[in-house]
Design an enzyme around this catalytic site. Structure first.
Site, PDB file in Angstrom:
ATOM      1  N   LYS A   1      51.634  18.335 -48.104  1.00  0.00           N
ATOM      2  CA  LYS A   1      52.473  17.178 -47.765  1.00  0.00           C
ATOM      3  C   LYS A   1      51.647  16.116 -47.066  1.00  0.00           C
ATOM      4  O   LYS A   1      51.698  14.939 -47.411  1.00  0.00           O
ATOM      5  CB  LYS A   1      53.631  17.559 -46.826  1.00  0.00           C
ATOM      6  CG  LYS A   1      54.876  18.170 -47.392  1.00  0.00           C
ATOM      7  CD  LYS A   1      55.592  17.391 -48.435  1.00  0.00           C
ATOM      8  CE  LYS A   1      55.002  17.515 -49.788  1.00  0.00           C
ATOM      9  NZ  LYS A   1      55.380  18.541 -50.688  1.00  0.00           N
TER      10      LYS A   1
ATOM     11  N   ASN B   1      55.371   7.869 -74.158  1.00  0.00           N
ATOM     12  CA  ASN B   1      54.950   8.778 -73.082  1.00  0.00           C
ATOM     13  C   ASN B   1      54.179   9.901 -73.731  1.00  0.00           C
ATOM     14  O   ASN B   1      54.586  10.406 -74.775  1.00  0.00           O
ATOM     15  CB  ASN B   1      56.157   9.397 -72.363  1.00  0.00           C
ATOM     16  CG  ASN B   1      56.827   8.411 -71.433  1.00  0.00           C
ATOM     17  OD1 ASN B   1      56.355   7.292 -71.255  1.00  0.00           O
ATOM     18  ND2 ASN B   1      57.931   8.841 -70.856  1.00  0.00           N
ATOM     19  N   GLY B   2      53.106  10.331 -73.080  1.00  0.00           N
ATOM     20  CA  GLY B   2      52.350  11.462 -73.619  1.00  0.00           C
ATOM     21  C   GLY B   2      50.950  11.049 -74.015  1.00  0.00           C
ATOM     22  O   GLY B   2      50.491   9.951 -73.684  1.00  0.00           O
TER      23      GLY B   2
ATOM     24  N   GLU C   1      48.730  14.583 -49.437  1.00  0.00           N
ATOM     25  CA  GLU C   1      49.074  13.837 -50.662  1.00  0.00           C
ATOM     26  C   GLU C   1      49.619  12.456 -50.374  1.00  0.00           C
ATOM     27  O   GLU C   1      49.489  11.552 -51.181  1.00  0.00           O
ATOM     28  CB  GLU C   1      50.023  14.632 -51.562  1.00  0.00           C
ATOM     29  CG  GLU C   1      51.436  14.745 -51.052  1.00  0.00           C
ATOM     30  CD  GLU C   1      52.361  15.452 -52.038  1.00  0.00           C
ATOM     31  OE1 GLU C   1      52.245  15.238 -53.248  1.00  0.00           O
ATOM     32  OE2 GLU C   1      53.228  16.211 -51.584  1.00  0.00           O
TER      33      GLU C   1
ATOM     34  N   GLU D   1      51.815  24.433 -47.930  1.00  0.00           N
ATOM     35  CA  GLU D   1      52.746  23.359 -48.266  1.00  0.00           C
ATOM     36  C   GLU D   1      52.639  22.218 -47.240  1.00  0.00           C
ATOM     37  O   GLU D   1      52.648  21.042 -47.594  1.00  0.00           O
ATOM     38  CB  GLU D   1      54.185  23.909 -48.331  1.00  0.00           C
ATOM     39  CG  GLU D   1      55.279  22.881 -48.521  1.00  0.00           C
ATOM     40  CD  GLU D   1      55.103  21.995 -49.750  1.00  0.00           C
ATOM     41  OE1 GLU D   1      54.258  22.278 -50.606  1.00  0.00           O
ATOM     42  OE2 GLU D   1      55.811  20.975 -49.809  1.00  0.00           O
TER      43      GLU D   1
ATOM     44  N   LYS E   1      55.618  11.844 -60.103  1.00  0.00           N
ATOM     45  CA  LYS E   1      56.633  12.792 -59.648  1.00  0.00           C
ATOM     46  C   LYS E   1      56.683  14.020 -60.554  1.00  0.00           C
ATOM     47  O   LYS E   1      56.778  15.146 -60.097  1.00  0.00           O
ATOM     48  CB  LYS E   1      57.990  12.088 -59.608  1.00  0.00           C
ATOM     49  CG  LYS E   1      59.148  12.992 -59.203  1.00  0.00           C
ATOM     50  CD  LYS E   1      59.045  13.386 -57.743  1.00  0.00           C
ATOM     51  CE  LYS E   1      60.132  14.330 -57.311  1.00  0.00           C
ATOM     52  NZ  LYS E   1      59.723  15.034 -56.071  1.00  0.00           N
TER      53      LYS E   1
ATOM     54  N   TRP F   1      51.520   4.981 -66.630  1.00  0.00           N
ATOM     55  CA  TRP F   1      50.584   5.634 -65.721  1.00  0.00           C
ATOM     56  C   TRP F   1      49.349   5.880 -66.560  1.00  0.00           C
ATOM     57  O   TRP F   1      49.366   6.692 -67.490  1.00  0.00           O
ATOM     58  CB  TRP F   1      51.209   6.939 -65.235  1.00  0.00           C
ATOM     59  CG  TRP F   1      50.502   7.601 -64.106  1.00  0.00           C
ATOM     60  CD1 TRP F   1      50.565   7.267 -62.778  1.00  0.00           C
ATOM     61  CD2 TRP F   1      49.644   8.751 -64.182  1.00  0.00           C
ATOM     62  NE1 TRP F   1      49.798   8.138 -62.037  1.00  0.00           N
ATOM     63  CE2 TRP F   1      49.227   9.062 -62.867  1.00  0.00           C
ATOM     64  CE3 TRP F   1      49.188   9.554 -65.222  1.00  0.00           C
ATOM     65  CZ2 TRP F   1      48.382  10.122 -62.568  1.00  0.00           C
ATOM     66  CZ3 TRP F   1      48.347  10.611 -64.927  1.00  0.00           C
ATOM     67  CH2 TRP F   1      47.957  10.882 -63.612  1.00  0.00           C
TER      68      TRP F   1
ATOM     69  N   ARG G   1      58.463   7.913 -60.297  1.00  0.00           N
ATOM     70  CA  ARG G   1      57.657   8.887 -61.038  1.00  0.00           C
ATOM     71  C   ARG G   1      56.170   8.547 -60.998  1.00  0.00           C
ATOM     72  O   ARG G   1      55.343   9.351 -61.373  1.00  0.00           O
ATOM     73  CB  ARG G   1      58.124   8.932 -62.500  1.00  0.00           C
ATOM     74  CG  ARG G   1      59.549   9.406 -62.645  1.00  0.00           C
ATOM     75  CD  ARG G   1      60.050   9.166 -64.035  1.00  0.00           C
ATOM     76  NE  ARG G   1      59.376  10.015 -64.991  1.00  0.00           N
ATOM     77  CZ  ARG G   1      59.907  11.102 -65.525  1.00  0.00           C
ATOM     78  NH1 ARG G   1      61.112  11.463 -65.184  1.00  0.00           N
ATOM     79  NH2 ARG G   1      59.255  11.827 -66.392  1.00  0.00           N
TER      80      ARG G   1
ATOM     81  N   CYS H   1      54.613   8.346 -66.948  1.00  0.00           N
ATOM     82  CA  CYS H   1      55.206   7.187 -67.607  1.00  0.00           C
ATOM     83  C   CYS H   1      56.710   7.368 -67.781  1.00  0.00           C
ATOM     84  O   CYS H   1      57.202   8.487 -67.894  1.00  0.00           O
ATOM     85  CB  CYS H   1      54.603   7.017 -68.982  1.00  0.00           C
ATOM     86  SG  CYS H   1      52.820   7.051 -68.999  1.00  0.00           S
TER      87      CYS H   1
ATOM     88  N   HIS I   1      35.551  33.066 -41.244  1.00  0.00           N
ATOM     89  CA  HIS I   1      34.666  33.407 -42.362  1.00  0.00           C
ATOM     90  C   HIS I   1      34.048  32.167 -43.001  1.00  0.00           C
ATOM     91  O   HIS I   1      33.575  32.222 -44.123  1.00  0.00           O
ATOM     92  CB  HIS I   1      35.430  34.235 -43.402  1.00  0.00           C
ATOM     93  CG  HIS I   1      35.909  35.543 -42.865  1.00  0.00           C
ATOM     94  ND1 HIS I   1      35.060  36.552 -42.499  1.00  0.00           N
ATOM     95  CD2 HIS I   1      37.154  35.986 -42.567  1.00  0.00           C
ATOM     96  CE1 HIS I   1      35.750  37.578 -42.028  1.00  0.00           C
ATOM     97  NE2 HIS I   1      37.028  37.255 -42.052  1.00  0.00           N
TER      98      HIS I   1
HETATM   99  C1  F6R Z   1      54.096  17.739 -54.271  1.00  0.00           C
HETATM  100  C2  F6R Z   1      54.832  17.893 -55.524  1.00  0.00           C
HETATM  101  C3  F6R Z   1      54.142  18.553 -56.649  1.00  0.00           C
HETATM  102  C4  F6R Z   1      55.128  19.319 -57.535  1.00  0.00           C
HETATM  103  C5  F6R Z   1      54.410  19.854 -58.788  1.00  0.00           C
HETATM  104  C6  F6R Z   1      55.334  20.696 -59.628  1.00  0.00           C
HETATM  105  O1  F6R Z   1      54.873  17.151 -53.283  1.00  0.00           O
HETATM  106  O2  F6R Z   1      55.939  17.452 -55.670  1.00  0.00           O
HETATM  107  O3  F6R Z   1      53.105  19.397 -56.216  1.00  0.00           O
HETATM  108  O4  F6R Z   1      55.663  20.376 -56.797  1.00  0.00           O
HETATM  109  O5  F6R Z   1      53.941  18.782 -59.543  1.00  0.00           O
HETATM  110  O6  F6R Z   1      56.432  19.964 -60.061  1.00  0.00           O
HETATM  111  P1  F6R Z   1      57.786  20.649 -60.505  1.00  0.00           P
HETATM  112  O7  F6R Z   1      58.337  21.344 -59.304  1.00  0.00           O
HETATM  113  O8  F6R Z   1      58.636  19.513 -60.963  1.00  0.00           O
HETATM  114  O9  F6R Z   1      57.433  21.614 -61.587  1.00  0.00           O
END
Ligand code: F6R
Length: 600
Positions: free
Chosen positions: A481, A101-102, A484, A477, A595, A75, A27, A2, A500
Site C-alpha cells: 500500500k 483493449n488488449g 504503490e 500488504e 486498477k 494505457w 483503471r 485501457c 539474515h
Molecule cells: C494493489 C492492487 C493490486 C491487485 C492485483 C490483483 O493495491 O490492487 O495488487 O490486488 O492487481 O487484482 P485483482 O484482485 O483484481 O485480481
C-alpha cells in the site's frame, strides 16, 4: 488498464461517452479519445494526452455531440504516450474508426504481410487492426466480414476488446472480444458497449456479457451476437445491482479514503449476507463445500493485494477446516506449475475477476480437469464465470487503484468459508460484529495516522513493515500500500528474516513499522524492534491491546488473534494515504498502474 465505451441511438452521445470515460479513469490511463458521429455521417475525432477533463474541454468546444460514438482511455503498451497513438485509431481514408483493449501479438507480421503499401501514422498495434479492416473492405468485403477476417488473422495469444465504427453506416457499432472484458448495455433509448458496466450506468443497468470469440453488431434498437463459430446466439442480459451513487466520491477528496472508511459497513454487509438472523451460515451452496471436502489440498491463486489476502486465508483453511493450503502468485503458477496433490481444489481470489495472470491459471487448471472456486468482488466477471463455483466478496465498487476494502472483504469471506468447512472454535459471527465496530473505531482515528505518516515518512526514501506469523502476511500488504501510491520504497518482512541480511539497510531514522498482534511471537518481535532501534531505526509499533506496551504508537483493539489482520491493515492503509497526500501525489491514480491488470 485501457477502457472502452460506445453508444448508439442515445440522442446526445457526448455526455454519456465523457461520463463513461470519467468512470473508467480509475483503471489507469495516459491518453484518451472520442469519435462522434450521427445518422447523416457528420463526425468528429478528438484525442488528448493526459486527463479526460482536458479531452472533455476540447470535445465540448468542438460543439458536435453526435448520436453515436466510441471513446477510449489508453494505457500505453505499444508506442509512447502521444496523441497519434491515442485511440480511436482510424483507417487512412477516414472510413473506419477503432478502439481496442488488449495486445495484438503478431501486429508486426501482419503489417509486413498485408500493409506494406499503407502509411501508418501511429506506432500502435490497433492502427494495424483498423487498416486491415479497411483493406479487406476495399477488396469488396462487407464491413462485418472484413472485421471478422481481421480478427481471424490475430495470433492465438492476442487479447482484444474491439469497438469499430464504419463512417458509411455511422450508427452501427461492431464489437468483438477475447480475453478482455466487454459488455453490451441495452435500453429502450439506445444501446451501449463498455469494458466496465459501471461506466454506463447512467444509461442502463442491463448488460449482456460477451464471451471470448463473440462478435456483436449493436444498432440503436437492436443487438445481434455471433459466437466464436459464427452462429447467431441469444444471450440474456443481467441487471447490475449497483447504485450510481456507489461509484461517486461523495464528499471525499479521494476514492481511497472513502473505500477505507467503507470497511466497517462492508464487514457488516458480508456477515449479513453469509449468516441468517439465527447465526446460521447461508449463501455458500453445499456443492461448494462438498467439492472442497473431497479435496486433499487447497491452492489459492491470486495477484498483488488479493495474493496477500490469500496468505491470511490459508491460516483459516488450515486451522479451522484442517485442509492443507498453498498460496501462489498467479503469474508464477501460470508458467511454473508446482507439483500438485492428488485431489487439488483451486480458489481464485480477485477484486476485479479479470486479472489476466489469474485467468491464465484458471484456463490451465480447467484443461487439467481440476475444480475451481472464484471469490471475486465483481461478479459476472470472467473468473467468476469460468470457474465451477463463484462466491461474492461484497466489497462494493472499488475505484481507487490501491485496493483496501477488497482486501478486508476477501479475508472476511475466506474466514466464513473456512468456518463453513470446519470449526473456528468460537462464535465467528459475533466476533465479526466486533471486528466491524473496531474497524470503525480505527478509521475514526485519522488524525493520529496522519501525524504518524507525516512525522515518520516525509523526506524518507525507504521504509519497512515487519511482523511474524499473520502479522508478516499483513506486513506485505501494508508495504505494498505504502510503496504503490507514495513511491517510498517499502519492504514488508517476516521480522525473523531481518538478521539474515536486510538489517544492513537500516540507517538513522529509517522508519520501521512493526505489527504486533500474535502472542506466540510477541516477545521475539519486541526483540527485533529493539535490534533495529539500536541501529538507529525510527520504530513505530502497532500492537494489539493484549500485547501493547508503553511507547507503542497505536493500540489496536483486541479481537480474536486470527482476525487481527482485519484491524492491523487499517492503520497501514491510512498511513499510505496520508504519506501520499503529504508528498503531493494523486492518491487514487499512482503512476504506471492500472486498477485491473488485463494483460499478462
Ligand atoms: C494493489 C492492487 C493490486 C491487485 C492485483 C490483483 O493495491 O490492487 O495488487 O490486488 O492487481 O487484482 P485483482 O484482485 O483484481 O485480481
Amino acid at each position: 488498464m485501457c477502457g472502452i465505451v460506445g453508444v448508439t441511438g442515445v440522442g446526445d452521445a457526448l455526455p454519456y461517452l465523457l461520463q463513461g470515460l470519467q468512470k473508467l479513469e480509475y483503471r489507469g490511463y495516459d491518453s484518451a479519445g472520442v469519435y462522434l458521429t450521427d445518422a447523416s455521417g457528420k463526425n468528429a475525432l478528438i484525442k488528448e494526452k493526459g486527463r479526460v477533463a482536458k479531452l472533455a474541454e476540447k470535445a465540448k468546444a468542438n460543439g458536435f455531440a453526435g448520436t453515436a460514438g466510441i471513446a477510449h482511455t489508453r494505457w500505453a503498451t505499444h508506442g509512447n504516450v502521444t496523441v497519434e497513438n491515442a485511440h480511436p485509431q482510424k483507417s487512412s481514408d477516414d472510413r473506419f474508426f477503432l478502439v481496442h483493449n488488449g495486445v495484438i501479438e503478431n501486429y508486426q507480421e501482419l503489417t509486413e504481410t498485408y500493409l506494406q503499401r499503407v502509411h501508418l501514422v501511429s506506432e500502435t498495434d490497433t492502427e494495424v487492426a483498423v487498416q486491415l479492416v479497411d483493406k479487406f473492405s476495399k477488396e469488396g468485403m462487407a464491413t462485418a466480414d472484413a472485421f471478422r477476417k481481421m480478427i481471424s488473422l490475430l495470433d492465438g495469444n492476442s487479447a482484444y476488446g474491439f469497438l469499430l465504427v464504419d463512417h458509411e453506416d455511422p450508427e452501427t457499432l461492431y464489437v468483438a472480444k477475447k480475453k478482455s472484458p466487454l459488455l453490451v448495455g441495452v435500453s429502450d433509448h439506445g444501446n451501449a458497449v463498455t469494458s466496465d458496466a459501471a461506466a454506463m450506468i447512467d444509461l442502463t443497468k442491463d448488460f449482456i456479457e460477451l464471451r471470448d470469440g463473440d462478435m456483436a453488431i449493436v444498432k440503436p434498437s437492436s443487438v445481434t451476437i455471433y459466437d466464436a463459430a459464427g452462429e447467431q446466439v441469444n444471450r440474456e442480459p443481467f441487471t447490475l445491482e449497483i447504485d450510481p451513487e456507489d461509484t461517486d466520491k461523495g464528499a471525499y477528496p479521494y476514492y481511497m479514503l472513502k473505500e477505507i472508511d467503507e470497511q466497517a459497513v462492508v464487514a457488516r454487509n458480508i456477515a449479513g449476507h453469509y449468516y441468517d438472523e439465527d447465526g446460521n451460515l447461508q449463501g455458500i451452496p453445499c456443492a461448494v463445500t462438498d467439492a472442497i471436502e473431497e479435496a486433499d489440498r487447497l491452492y489459492i491463486v491470486a495477484a498483488g493485494t488479493s495474493y496477500h489476502a490469500g496468505l491470511v486465508g490459508k491460516r483459516y483453511f488450515e486451522q479451522w477446516a484442517k485442509i492443507p493450503t498453498e498460496v501462489h502468485i498467479a503469474s508464477e503458477f501460470a508458467y511454473d506449475q508446482p507439483m500438485l496433490s492428488e485431489k487439488p481444489f483451486f480458489i481464485f481470489l480477485s477484486q476485479s475477476g479479470e486479472t489476466a495472470d489469474s485467468r491464465e491459471v484458471l484456463d490451465n487448471v480447467k484443461k487439467q480437469g481440476f475444480p475451481a472456486l472464484t471469490l471475486a468482488n465483481v461478479m459476472n466477471s470472467t473468473l467468476t464465470r469460468e470457474a465451477d463455483f463463484a462466491l461474492p466478496v461484497l466489497a462494493g465498487p472499488e475505484i481507487a487503484v490501491a485496493s483496501t476494502k477488497a482486501y478486508t472483504a476477501q479475508v472476511l469471506v475466506q474466514a466464513i468459508l473456512a468456518a463453513a468447512l470446519g470449526n473456528p472454535g468460537f462464535d465467528l459471527k459475533a466476533e465479526l460484529a466486533k471486528v466491524a465496530v473496531e474497524i470503525q473505531a480505527i478509521t475514526d482515528e485519522k488524525e493520529t495516522f496522519k501525524k504518524i505518516a507525516e512525522d515518520a515518512l516525509v523526506g524518507q526514501h525507504s521504509a519497512f513493515y515487519i511482523g511474524r506469523g499473520l502479522d508478516a502476511a499483513v506486513a506485505l500488504e501494508a508495504a505494498l500500500k505504502l510503496k504503490e501510491i507514495s513511491y517510498i520504497q517499502t519492504e514488508g518482512f517476516a521480522a525473523g528474516e531481518l538478521k539474515h541480511g536486510t538489517i544492513s539497510l537500516i540507517e538513522d531514522k529509517t522508519p520501521v513499522f512493526a505489527l504486533l498482534t500474535q502472542s506466540k511471537t510477541a516477545g521475539l518481535l519486541r526483540g527485533e524492534v529493539a535490534q533495529v532501534a539500536a541501529r538507529g531505526a525510527n520504530t513505530i509499533v502497532f500492537a494489539s491491546e493484549n500485547l501493547a506496551k508503553e511507547g507503542d504508537a497505536f493500540v489496536l483493539p483486541q479481537v480474536n488473534e486470527l482476525l487481527m489482520p482485519l484491524l492491523a491493515v487499517i492503520p497501514a492503509q491510512l498511513i499510505a494515504y496520508y504519506a501520499t497526500l503529504a508528498r503531493g501525489l494523486d492518491v487514487d491514480r499512482p503512476r504506471n498502474l492500472a486498477k485491473s491488470v488485463t494483460v499478462q
